[in-house]
Design a protein around this motif. Sequence first.
Motif, short mmCIF file in Angstrom:
data_model
loop_
_atom_site.label_atom_id
_atom_site.label_comp_id
_atom_site.label_asym_id
_atom_site.label_seq_id
_atom_site.Cartn_x
_atom_site.Cartn_y
_atom_site.Cartn_z
N ALA A 87 3.57 6.04 5.65
CA ALA A 87 3.20 5.83 3.92
C ALA A 87 2.02 4.33 3.83
CB ALA A 87 4.27 5.46 3.17
N ALA A 98 3.64 -0.90 -2.03
CA ALA A 98 3.21 0.17 -1.12
C ALA A 98 1.71 0.96 -2.57
CB ALA A 98 4.26 0.67 -2.13
N GLU A 99 1.65 1.39 -1.29
CA GLU A 99 -0.29 2.13 -1.94
C GLU A 99 0.90 3.82 -2.25
OE1 GLU A 99 -2.10 3.57 -3.78
OE2 GLU A 99 -3.43 1.49 -2.56
N ASP A 100 0.65 4.10 -3.44
CA ASP A 100 1.24 5.39 -3.58
C ASP A 100 -0.12 6.55 -4.20
OD1 ASP A 100 3.85 5.41 -2.55
OD2 ASP A 100 4.11 4.37 -4.63
N ASN A 101 -0.91 5.75 -4.40
CA ASN A 101 -2.28 6.92 -4.81
C ASN A 101 -2.73 7.75 -3.20
OD1 ASN A 101 -1.92 6.25 -7.47
ND2 ASN A 101 -3.09 4.43 -7.14
N ASP A 131 2.46 16.30 -3.78
CA ASP A 131 3.17 16.62 -2.59
C ASP A 131 3.33 17.89 -2.05
OD1 ASP A 131 3.44 13.70 -2.82
OD2 ASP A 131 4.86 13.57 -4.30
#
Length: 246
Positions: free
Chosen positions: A10, A97-100, A132
């Motif tokens: 992540a 958090a970096e979810d891109n 995903d």
Amino acid sequence: MTETRLIDRALIRLSTDDPEEDMREFLQGLVTQDVAAVRADAPQWSALLSAQGKLLFDFLLWADGEDILIDCEASARDSLIKRLKLYRLRRKITIAAEDNLAVHWALDAPDKPHDPRLDALGHRWLEASATDPETGADADWRRHRLSLGVAEGEAELGSEKTLWLECNAAELNGVSFEKGCYVGQENTARMNYRQKINRRIVVVPLEKADTKRQRKAWPELGLSVEHRRIDDLADLDLPDWLQQAL
């Protein structure tokens, strides 16, 4: 198409809207690697240590414009964010958090950066993923990584159990001895100066496992990750990069 995403990894983004803030200067006083060496095409393996020089978190650092991205274990991301925020104090730095973006790996991807620990580990990069995947490249990555004797993460290296140089940080480019102070630097520098590294994290065949020293067993790979004394390594077939350091 072969899946390249590492689902078990992540990302954390450090950013700021204040032109007077400097993420690199903030991290330079915390982590083991020289943050000045971090570029978009040159990630650096690094760690956050306890004051005694024991590993808390290991990760890779990436540059994304003026921002810094931390490539860490997905299971450790929230804990690492919380820890970094303790050090932030009143600084105008966003740690989130970096979810891109996602972490990707392939053994053969010559247009992508090499893993900074060993070229033989293959290539690693960050990019957006449209979906995903149900199964990522994690199993292939683990098999290849351990075949080269490289351990990572809390399960294999431990959290606050292992001195950073015992994790083979010097041999795998995880520490700079030229930068200034950082958390845990005093004990780490002393060990390096005196060349007193009495134990090492090693990957051994399961049939040679010592359960008292074992950190993590991988039965499906026939391997055991262990924290052994130097004088208990003589009968092991160690990788060249580690053998040269002993």
